[in-house]
Design a protein around this motif. Structure first.
Motif, short mmCIF file in Angstrom:
data_model
loop_
_atom_site.label_atom_id
_atom_site.label_comp_id
_atom_site.label_asym_id
_atom_site.label_seq_id
_atom_site.Cartn_x
_atom_site.Cartn_y
_atom_site.Cartn_z
N HIS A 135 0.86 -1.17 0.00
CA HIS A 135 0.00 0.00 0.00
C HIS A 135 0.90 1.22 0.00
CE1 HIS A 135 -3.95 -1.84 0.57
NE2 HIS A 135 -3.35 -2.72 1.37
N PRO A 136 0.50 2.29 -0.61
CA PRO A 136 1.36 3.47 -0.62
C PRO A 136 1.64 3.96 0.80
CG PRO A 136 -0.87 4.04 -1.33
CD PRO A 136 -0.80 2.55 -1.26
N ALA A 137 2.82 4.51 0.98
CA ALA A 137 3.19 5.00 2.31
C ALA A 137 2.22 6.09 2.74
CB ALA A 137 4.62 5.54 2.27
N PRO A 138 1.64 5.98 3.93
CA PRO A 138 0.68 7.00 4.38
C PRO A 138 1.38 8.30 4.77
CG PRO A 138 1.07 5.40 6.12
CD PRO A 138 1.82 4.91 4.92
N PHE A 139 0.65 9.39 4.62
CA PHE A 139 1.14 10.69 5.05
C PHE A 139 0.74 10.87 6.52
CE2 PHE A 139 0.65 11.01 0.49
CZ PHE A 139 1.80 11.66 0.08
N GLN A 140 1.67 10.50 7.40
CA GLN A 140 1.35 10.48 8.82
C GLN A 140 1.07 11.88 9.36
OE1 GLN A 140 0.71 7.86 10.36
NE2 GLN A 140 1.66 6.23 9.14
N GLN A 141 1.66 12.89 8.75
CA GLN A 141 1.45 14.27 9.22
C GLN A 141 0.39 14.99 8.39
OE1 GLN A 141 3.02 15.18 11.99
NE2 GLN A 141 3.98 13.14 11.97
N ALA A 142 -0.53 14.21 7.82
CA ALA A 142 -1.57 14.82 6.96
C ALA A 142 -2.40 15.82 7.75
CB ALA A 142 -2.47 13.73 6.39
N GLN A 143 -2.67 16.97 7.12
CA GLN A 143 -3.53 17.99 7.71
C GLN A 143 -4.97 17.72 7.26
OE1 GLN A 143 -2.06 21.86 6.67
NE2 GLN A 143 0.03 21.41 7.38
N ARG A 144 -5.82 17.36 8.22
CA ARG A 144 -7.19 17.00 7.89
C ARG A 144 -8.16 17.98 8.54
NH1 ARG A 144 -6.97 10.81 9.78
NH2 ARG A 144 -6.17 11.91 11.62
N GLU A 151 -14.66 4.87 -3.68
CA GLU A 151 -13.77 4.46 -2.59
C GLU A 151 -12.88 3.30 -2.98
OE1 GLU A 151 -17.33 1.82 -0.52
OE2 GLU A 151 -16.31 3.37 0.61
N LEU A 152 -13.40 2.37 -3.83
CA LEU A 152 -12.61 1.20 -4.23
C LEU A 152 -11.62 1.56 -5.34
CD1 LEU A 152 -15.36 -1.58 -4.21
CD2 LEU A 152 -13.75 -0.96 -2.41
N GLU A 153 -12.04 2.44 -6.26
CA GLU A 153 -11.15 2.85 -7.35
C GLU A 153 -9.93 3.61 -6.83
OE1 GLU A 153 -14.36 3.29 -7.39
OE2 GLU A 153 -15.16 2.20 -9.11
N ALA A 154 -10.06 4.25 -5.67
CA ALA A 154 -8.95 5.04 -5.12
C ALA A 154 -7.94 4.18 -4.39
CB ALA A 154 -9.51 6.10 -4.18
N SER A 155 -8.19 2.89 -4.30
CA SER A 155 -7.28 2.00 -3.57
C SER A 155 -5.89 2.03 -4.20
CB SER A 155 -7.83 0.57 -3.58
OG SER A 155 -7.00 -0.29 -2.86
N GLY A 156 -4.86 2.23 -3.35
CA GLY A 156 -3.48 2.23 -3.81
C GLY A 156 -3.00 3.54 -4.38
N MET A 157 -3.84 4.58 -4.37
CA MET A 157 -3.47 5.85 -4.98
C MET A 157 -3.26 6.91 -3.90
SD MET A 157 -6.07 5.89 -8.26
CE MET A 157 -5.26 7.28 -9.03
N THR A 158 -2.30 7.80 -4.16
CA THR A 158 -2.05 8.95 -3.29
C THR A 158 -2.13 10.22 -4.12
OG1 THR A 158 0.33 8.76 -3.64
CG2 THR A 158 -0.61 7.64 -1.70
N PHE A 159 -2.28 11.34 -3.42
CA PHE A 159 -2.50 12.61 -4.10
C PHE A 159 -1.75 13.72 -3.35
CE2 PHE A 159 -6.24 9.89 -4.14
CZ PHE A 159 -6.47 9.71 -5.49
N ASP A 160 -1.65 14.85 -4.01
CA ASP A 160 -1.12 16.04 -3.32
C ASP A 160 -2.20 16.67 -2.45
OD1 ASP A 160 1.30 15.70 -4.63
OD2 ASP A 160 0.66 16.91 -6.35
N TYR A 161 -3.44 16.59 -2.94
CA TYR A 161 -4.59 17.12 -2.21
C TYR A 161 -5.75 16.14 -2.40
CZ TYR A 161 -1.92 21.47 -2.55
OH TYR A 161 -0.93 22.43 -2.49
N LEU A 162 -6.55 15.99 -1.35
CA LEU A 162 -7.66 15.05 -1.42
C LEU A 162 -8.88 15.63 -0.72
CD1 LEU A 162 -8.85 12.20 -1.98
CD2 LEU A 162 -7.90 11.48 0.23
N TRP A 163 -10.04 15.50 -1.38
CA TRP A 163 -11.33 15.87 -0.79
C TRP A 163 -12.21 14.62 -0.85
CZ3 TRP A 163 -13.43 21.25 -0.16
CH2 TRP A 163 -14.73 21.26 0.37
N VAL A 164 -12.72 14.19 0.30
CA VAL A 164 -13.61 13.03 0.37
C VAL A 164 -15.02 13.55 0.61
CG1 VAL A 164 -14.06 10.80 1.39
CG2 VAL A 164 -11.73 11.67 1.32
N LEU A 165 -15.93 13.22 -0.30
CA LEU A 165 -17.31 13.73 -0.26
C LEU A 165 -18.25 12.73 0.42
CD1 LEU A 165 -17.50 14.80 -4.01
CD2 LEU A 165 -17.54 16.42 -2.11
N GLY A 166 -19.32 13.26 0.98
CA GLY A 166 -20.45 12.42 1.41
C GLY A 166 -20.20 11.54 2.61
N LEU A 167 -19.41 12.01 3.57
CA LEU A 167 -19.08 11.18 4.72
C LEU A 167 -20.12 11.35 5.83
CD1 LEU A 167 -15.20 11.67 4.79
CD2 LEU A 167 -16.48 9.67 4.04
#
Length: 894
Positions: free
Chosen positions: A199-208, A466-482
């Motif tokens: 799995h791609p390395a997570p951004f542990q210091q991600a600003q959420r 949500e399934l299509e995004a598996s394994g992908m990372t981005f510079d910026y991410l917005w998750v809708l409908g949570l």
């Protein structure tokens, strides 16, 4: 690119991804990394989806299994279920969705190496077991191989030494492996392969930050403006937009993102987005050219008017662009004929006649319908491949997909449609010959099941599920409908596998616990997939209140930076110039002194709304007719008029009526009804069905017979004239009218009578804008002493609703004409006598005639609610838009 994946790819290791999208993403990242290192050529890495890799391994087998495609598998399941339903007599199940769910159940059992006995389930489960048993028998009988068993088959082939194993395999992006895939990995490990999960390395210091929106549309609009703000400073940023419920958010994204992210393309009419890539496709049968093709193939021997109108207006049928105007006029004329259904023979004949009227060379559309009818004659059984070729040839003969230049989206949709024709041809392996109806039914199922996603250019903005995004990372991410109903989603177990069995094997979507566990995996991956992440939720969806998902409640709220809206409509509003008000409510006055076509309808429309009179009678703008089943209300009213006209032409006066015995009266009424129906059929150029004609004749006789009982109660009278033409000057306007009936009364006075089968309101005669001017107009130019009564003859089915409504010098001789209410209104208006009302008409009606002749055309309905309710011009005058704007302005000032 992730260093582990980059090094593995460069060393030739096999990288198997959870889906094709991740494989394409990693390949693109690898190519960019190689270009960045200064290379101009390199070996293609072994990056592919697990499904593609399994297919390649099957090709390496010395004895290749005869695998069925998904389309072929579903067709076999449909045939099995159809045969079973015929035997059991259960016709409530829909074959297509039942086959899909049953095949999914079978795949789950194969993936999890599970099974169950008939005693463990209910009736639906036992039915599934019957279907699955037949499926397995057919696999053995025909030597077919089930495509769901590929992982197990390759694992067995590796154990037998029939397939070589790679030295290193990286399983990329798998959140949850099914048992068949886990077994395959274990077998490869046992035979020396180093299998690693990645799995791609997570951004542990991600600003959420958590954001609450009013509704999904507000969410998507904010997201688009957030993207614009990022692109202003970082145009090359990799931006991801993920929605767990993509099926809800897809139409919003497709509508809002283009207007905000690429407004110039929207104004240019581009159909395929170039600034963002959407992972979810559409149903192929909803694309314009494909929908037209299916409707053409489905045309039967009898066509509904809506079906004919749609084909006439479609740009995908024959020379639609060249015949556009003529087809529109033909559509209008067909609606005026009042027929809800058309036989193919009559339609071809009628369109051929109308086509010569509207187009110098006639309409090719008539030949198209004739060609379709010829195709219906060929119903012999054929193989699916023959039907595929026949359907394509027929569509070409019909001029599909039209004579205009296709857009990129339309061209791609047609290519996908041709691919589905190929799938139909592939069914030769699994099905017997079909007749035309059966083949078309199967083909329509294939088209409706096919997904279509137009191809665009590579974009840095990815909109994913949500399934299509598996394994992908981005510079910026917005998750809708949570919201709380989206993550975790409600359970959705397969209905054909007993619930205890699904729980035992922990199958997907089985229960709330399984969904929560899976949602936790998704959240753990997504919420660390970029350095900056926005997690949003709507407070309401379709009016239903929601709370935030439990997975985001501990994340602090924020306010992401948004750019100004780039929507073309908003930009045009903000940059609007200072407008001057132009009072455009007057048109050129009439010059000709000749009588103007339109009759009393001109004065009625002018009273109701000046613009309505202008549009109807000077622009000739009218709404399209909507035929009803049988005889519509207007035609019924006309028939009642005609029956009474014919009867009084034969009877002349009341004394003759009273002298008729019951038998003679009924014979005369039946004769009048027959003549009225004959006249109606001749004018409408149609023949009523025998049964309907008999019913209508009985209704007319019964209606007229009931009305004549009221006529017998009147003082003596003689019908002086009926349905006579009359020309009258209404101020500057001269019109021709037709008087329903004039009765001679005592004292040399006449009664002006107008038949009504509705509910007329004579009280409006006392208003300045007279909205029922027929009878008052008949009185213009007559001596006041000559007019003794002005009456609506209300002829209705219910006896209590029948009677005379109006004004008379002596109302006592008119059954039902109580004048108490009218008398009070007359007193309120300052009209003391019948002569005063006549004088009021002499003054009010010429004002309406002058207003029309002078070109007064203001949008000024006398009663907006009642006048506009049934008006056919509201989309033309746009009064409803004006009212909406005024309401918004009032809200702004409140």
């Amino acid at each position: 690119m992730d260093n582990l994946i980059f090094d593995a790819a460069r060393q030739g290791h096999t990288i198997l991804t959870v889906n094709d999208r991740l494989a394409r993403h990693l390949l693109r990242q690898y190519d960019l990394a190689q270009q960045g290192s200064g290379l101009s050529a390199w070996l293609r890495p072994e990056i592919q989806s697990l499904t593609a890799w399994l297919a390649r391994q099957v090709q390496r087998l010395s004895q290749r299994p005869d695998f069925l495609s998904k389309v072929q598998c579903l067709r076999v399941w449909e045939m099995i279920i159809e045969a079973d339903l015929e035997q059991t007599g259960n016709y409530l199940l829909q074959v297509k969705p039942t086959a899909q769910r049953a095949y999914q159940a079978h795949q789950l059992l194969v993936q999890y190496a599970a099974d169950f006995r008939a005693s463990e389930g209910a009736e639906d489960h036992r039915a599934f077991l019957r279907w699955r048993s037949v499926w397995r028998q057919q696999l053995v009988q025909h030597g077919w191989q089930d495509s769901a068993e590929r992982p197990w088959l390759i694992a067995a082939a590796i154990i037998a030494g029939r397939v070589p194993v790679p030295t290193h395999v990286i399983m990329a992006g798998f959140d949850d492996m099914t048992p068949d895939v886990r077994q395959l990995c274990q077998v490869m490990t046992d035979h020396g392969t180093v299998v690693t999960a990645w799995h791609p390395a997570p951004f542990q210091q991600a600003q959420r930050q958590r954001v609450a929106a009013h509704d999904p549309a507000d969410e998507v609009r904010r997201c688009a403006r957030w993207i614009n703000h990022i692109l202003e400073t970082n145009p090359a940023a990799a931006i991801g937009v993920v929605a767990p419920q993509m099926e809800i958010y897809q139409p919003l994204v497709e509508n809002i993102f283009p207007t905000e992210l690429d407004p110039s393309a929207v104004l240019d009419g581009d159909e395929v987005p170039t600034v963002f890539n959407l992972s979810l496709g559409h149903r192929l049968d909803r694309e314009g050219p494909v929908c037209a093709a299916l409707r053409l193939l489905r045309v039967g021997k009898v066509l509904s008017l809506d079906e004919v109108g749609w084909l006439l207006r479609s740009p995908y049928v024959g020379p639609a662009a060249a015949e556009r105007d003529a087809r529109a006029q033909t559509d209008r004329e067909l609606r005026r004929c009042g027929l809800a259904e058309w036989s193919s023979y009559r339609l071809v004949k009628t369109i051929d006649t109308l086509g010569k009227k509207f187009h110098p060379d006639g309409l090719q559309f008539a030949k198209i319908i004739a060609t379709l009818q010829d195709a219906l004659q060929n119903n012999a059984k054929r193989m699916p491949s023959e039907w595929a070729e026949s359907f394509l040839q027929l569509l070409r003969q019909l001029g599909w997909p039209g004579d205009r230049v296709l857009s990129s989206r339309e061209y791609q949709a047609i290519q996908h449609f041709n691919g589905v024709l190929g799938e139909l041809a592939s069914l030769d392996r699994v099905t017997a010959p079909l007749n035309r109806v059966e083949a078309l039914k199967v083909f329509a199922r294939l088209v409706s099941s096919a997904d279509f996603q137009p191809e665009g250019s590579d974009c840095t903005i990815q909109v994913l599920g949500e399934l299509e995004a598996s394994g992908m990372t981005f510079d910026y991410l917005w998750v809708l409908g949570l919201h709380d109903a989206a993550l975790p989603q409600p359970p959705s177990p397969n209905p054909f596998i007993p619930l205890p069995v699904q729980r035992q094997y922990k199958m997907k979507r089985v229960d709330a616990e399984r969904e929560r566990h899976f949602a936790a995996q998704i959240a753990e991956r997504l919420f660390l997939a970029a350095p900056e992440i926005v997690l949003s939720w709507p407070r309401q969806v379709n009016g239903s209140e929601h709370r935030p998902s439990p997975f985001i409640t501990d994340i602090s709220e924020g306010e992401p930076l948004l750019a100004e809206s780039q929507s073309p409509s908003m930009q045009m509003w903000l940059s609007r110039p200072l407008l001057k008000t132009l009072d455009d409510c007057r048109v050129n006055p009439l010059i000709s002194k000749k009588s103007f076509t339109g009759g009393t309808g001109i004065i009625k429309d002018q009273a109701l709304c000046p613009f309505r009179a202008f549009a109807h009678h000077r622009l000739r703008a009218v709404g399209l007719d909507a035929p009803e089943i049988g005889v519509d209300n207007m035609a019924r009213g006309t028939l009642a008029h005609t029956v009474l006209e014919i009867f009084w032409n034969m009877t002349i006066d009341q004394s003759t009526l009273l002298a008729l015995d019951e038998q003679s009266l009924m014979q005369r009424l039946e004769q009048a009804a027959e003549q009225a129906l004959c006249r109606f059929e001749k004018e409408q150029r149609c023949d009523l069905p025998t049964r309907q004609r008999r019913i209508e004749s009985q209704r007319l006789v019964r209606l007229a017979r009931q009305w004549l009982e009221l006529e017998k109660k009147r003082p003596p009278f003689r019908v002086k004239a009926s349905e006579i033409n009359h020309q009258v000057a209404v101020g500057k306007l001269t019109i021709r009218t037709r008087i329903d009936r004039i009765d001679s009364l005592d004292h040399d006075q006449d009664a002006i009578i107008d038949y009504k089968t509705g509910r007329p309101d004579p009280s409006q005669w006392l208003e300045q804008r007279i909205t029922e001017p027929q009878l008052p107009l008949y009185c213009l130019g007559r001596s006041k002493d000559q007019v003794g009564a002005v009456m609506f003859a209300t002829v209705r089915t219910k006896e209590k609703e029948c009677g005379f409504r109006g004004l008379a010098r002596d109302a006592s001789g008119w059954p039902g004409a109580g004048q108490r209410t009218l008398g009070a209104l007359m007193e309120e208006k300052g009209l003391a006598s019948f002569d005063d009302v006549l004088s009021h008409w002499d003054q009010a009606l010429p004002l309406l005639g002058n207003a029309f002749a002078d070109g007064e055309a203001a949008v000024d309905p006398v009663d907006p609610e009642r006048t506009c309710q049934y008006c056919d011009l509201t989309s033309f005058c746009r009064i409803l838009d004006v009212e909406e704007i005024m309401t918004l302005k009032e809200g702004e000032h409140a």
